[in-house]
Design a protein around this motif. Sequence first.
Motif, PDB file in Angstrom:
ATOM      1  N   GLY A 151       0.809  -1.209   0.000  1.00  0.00           N
ATOM      2  CA  GLY A 151       0.000   0.000   0.000  1.00  0.00           C
ATOM      3  C   GLY A 151       0.845   1.262   0.000  1.00  0.00           C
ATOM      4  O   GLY A 151       1.992   1.269   0.435  1.00  0.00           O
ATOM      5  N   GLN A 152       0.248   2.345  -0.486  1.00  0.00           N
ATOM      6  CA  GLN A 152       0.904   3.651  -0.544  1.00  0.00           C
ATOM      7  C   GLN A 152       0.413   4.519   0.600  1.00  0.00           C
ATOM      8  O   GLN A 152      -0.787   4.746   0.762  1.00  0.00           O
ATOM      9  CB  GLN A 152       0.583   4.332  -1.875  1.00  0.00           C
ATOM     10  N   PHE A 153       1.338   5.011   1.414  1.00  0.00           N
ATOM     11  CA  PHE A 153       1.007   5.852   2.560  1.00  0.00           C
ATOM     12  C   PHE A 153       0.603   7.244   2.088  1.00  0.00           C
ATOM     13  O   PHE A 153       1.317   7.877   1.307  1.00  0.00           O
ATOM     14  CB  PHE A 153       2.220   5.923   3.494  1.00  0.00           C
ATOM     15  N   THR A 154      -0.542   7.728   2.544  1.00  0.00           N
ATOM     16  CA  THR A 154      -1.012   9.069   2.188  1.00  0.00           C
ATOM     17  C   THR A 154      -1.508   9.776   3.445  1.00  0.00           C
ATOM     18  O   THR A 154      -2.663   9.638   3.836  1.00  0.00           O
ATOM     19  CB  THR A 154      -2.150   9.007   1.152  1.00  0.00           C
ATOM     20  N   PRO A 155      -0.651  10.521   4.128  1.00  0.00           N
ATOM     21  CA  PRO A 155      -1.069  11.214   5.355  1.00  0.00           C
ATOM     22  C   PRO A 155      -2.117  12.277   5.049  1.00  0.00           C
ATOM     23  O   PRO A 155      -2.106  12.899   3.981  1.00  0.00           O
ATOM     24  CB  PRO A 155       0.228  11.838   5.863  1.00  0.00           C
ATOM     25  N   LYS A 156      -3.010  12.475   6.003  1.00  0.00           N
ATOM     26  CA  LYS A 156      -4.052  13.490   5.841  1.00  0.00           C
ATOM     27  C   LYS A 156      -3.449  14.879   5.856  1.00  0.00           C
ATOM     28  O   LYS A 156      -3.910  15.781   5.178  1.00  0.00           O
ATOM     29  CB  LYS A 156      -5.091  13.336   6.957  1.00  0.00           C
ATOM     30  N   GLY A 157      -2.418  15.051   6.682  1.00  0.00           N
ATOM     31  CA  GLY A 157      -1.753  16.343   6.735  1.00  0.00           C
ATOM     32  C   GLY A 157      -0.747  16.465   5.609  1.00  0.00           C
ATOM     33  O   GLY A 157      -0.926  15.915   4.528  1.00  0.00           O
ATOM     34  N   THR A 158       0.338  17.155   5.851  1.00  0.00           N
ATOM     35  CA  THR A 158       1.351  17.363   4.821  1.00  0.00           C
ATOM     36  C   THR A 158       2.179  16.110   4.640  1.00  0.00           C
ATOM     37  O   THR A 158       2.721  15.565   5.591  1.00  0.00           O
ATOM     38  CB  THR A 158       2.277  18.531   5.206  1.00  0.00           C
ATOM     39  N   GLY A 159       2.262  15.641   3.397  1.00  0.00           N
ATOM     40  CA  GLY A 159       3.099  14.506   3.074  1.00  0.00           C
ATOM     41  C   GLY A 159       4.189  14.928   2.105  1.00  0.00           C
ATOM     42  O   GLY A 159       4.002  15.847   1.297  1.00  0.00           O
ATOM     43  N   HIS A 160       5.329  14.269   2.185  1.00  0.00           N
ATOM     44  CA  HIS A 160       6.470  14.623   1.353  1.00  0.00           C
ATOM     45  C   HIS A 160       6.933  13.400   0.566  1.00  0.00           C
ATOM     46  O   HIS A 160       7.158  12.337   1.141  1.00  0.00           O
ATOM     47  CB  HIS A 160       7.619  15.151   2.218  1.00  0.00           C
TER      48      HIS A 160
END
Length: 314
Positions: A151-160
Motif C-alpha cells: 500500500g501507498q502511505f497518504t497522510p491526511k496532513g502534509t506529506g512529502h
Amino acid sequence: MKKIFSSLVLAFAVLAGLFSSCNPEEIETTFEANPATATITVTVLEGETLVDITSSSTINAASNLLGADLKVNGNKIILTGNKAIVAQKITVNASATVEGAVKSAPAAEVSITPVLAGGISTYAVTMIILPADHDYSYKFIKSEVVDEELGQFTPKGTGHDHEGQIWAYNESEFVLDAVVKYDDIHGIEGSTYSFVGIPTLEAQDAVKAFAAGLGKENLYNVPSYIEFKVSAFSMYTVYGLHIWEDDYYDVIRKNAETSVETKVGEIIVTRVSTNAWKAEKALPGHEGHYHPGHGHQDVHGYSSNAGGGIFFAN
C-alpha cells in the motif's frame, strides 16, 4: 488474482503545534520500538460433518527457530519477537475429543514473513480432526507466495515524496506518540482440488470433503492499531502489505491391511495475511540532530490525530 482489499485505513498522530516554553533539557527521553508480533488464528473442524469444534479443541504450536517467544491462547498462536521476528515456519497441531475418544488433525504449517520491530502480522489456518479409523487423510506439502500488494502511505496532513515514497515529517525536537488504525484482514479465500490417477468414488468424495473443509472461506476483518513513537527531527511512514499464499496438500488413502499409502488427490488452499509496520529515518537537513529513539517529551500535548490512509492499486 482478484483483490479483496480496497484500502487499509490508517490514523496516526502528528505534531499540531510548535515548540513549548518548558525546558527541554529536563525532559529528555529515549525509547525502543515495541517487539514485533505475529498471530495465527486457528479454526478446527470435525472431519465427518465439518462442524466448527474450535472451542472444544486443544491447539499446540512449535517454531523451527529460537529467538522468539511462542504462546498459545485458546485458538490464537502468538509469536513475540526479541524486537524483530525473522522468517520461520510454525507447525500447528490440534486435537479434540470426538465420540468419547481423543482424535487429532494432520499437522499444519504456517510460514511467517519477517516483521520489523513494532510491526504486526496476522495469519489464519484451518485444520480437520479425523477419525482414527478413517481410510483417508491429508498432509501439508508446501506453501508458495503467489501475490503481494504494498500500500501507498497518504497522510491526511502534509506529506512529502522522498525517493518515491510518501513520508510525514516531525520537524520538532519532541518525541511523538503515534497510533495507527488499520483494517486487519486475514484468513482463507478458498480452495481448488484435483484427482490423481483414476480414484474411486469414495476417494473422490474424500478429496472433495477435505477441499471443502480446508478451503472454507473464512476471512477476518478486525480494526487494529499499531502504537509507536516517532523520534525528534525524523521522517516516518507506515506500510501495509497483503500477501496471498497457496498451501499445497496431498490427499492419501492408507490401506488398513498393508499400511501402503496411495495419493489420490491434491488440494490448493489460498490464504491471505496482513503485515503492517512503520519506518523512520533522519529528516533531510537534520541528520546531525536525528538520533533514533531520542527526543524531548511533549508534556504540553501539542499532538493531534490527523488521520491518513494506505491505498492499494486495483
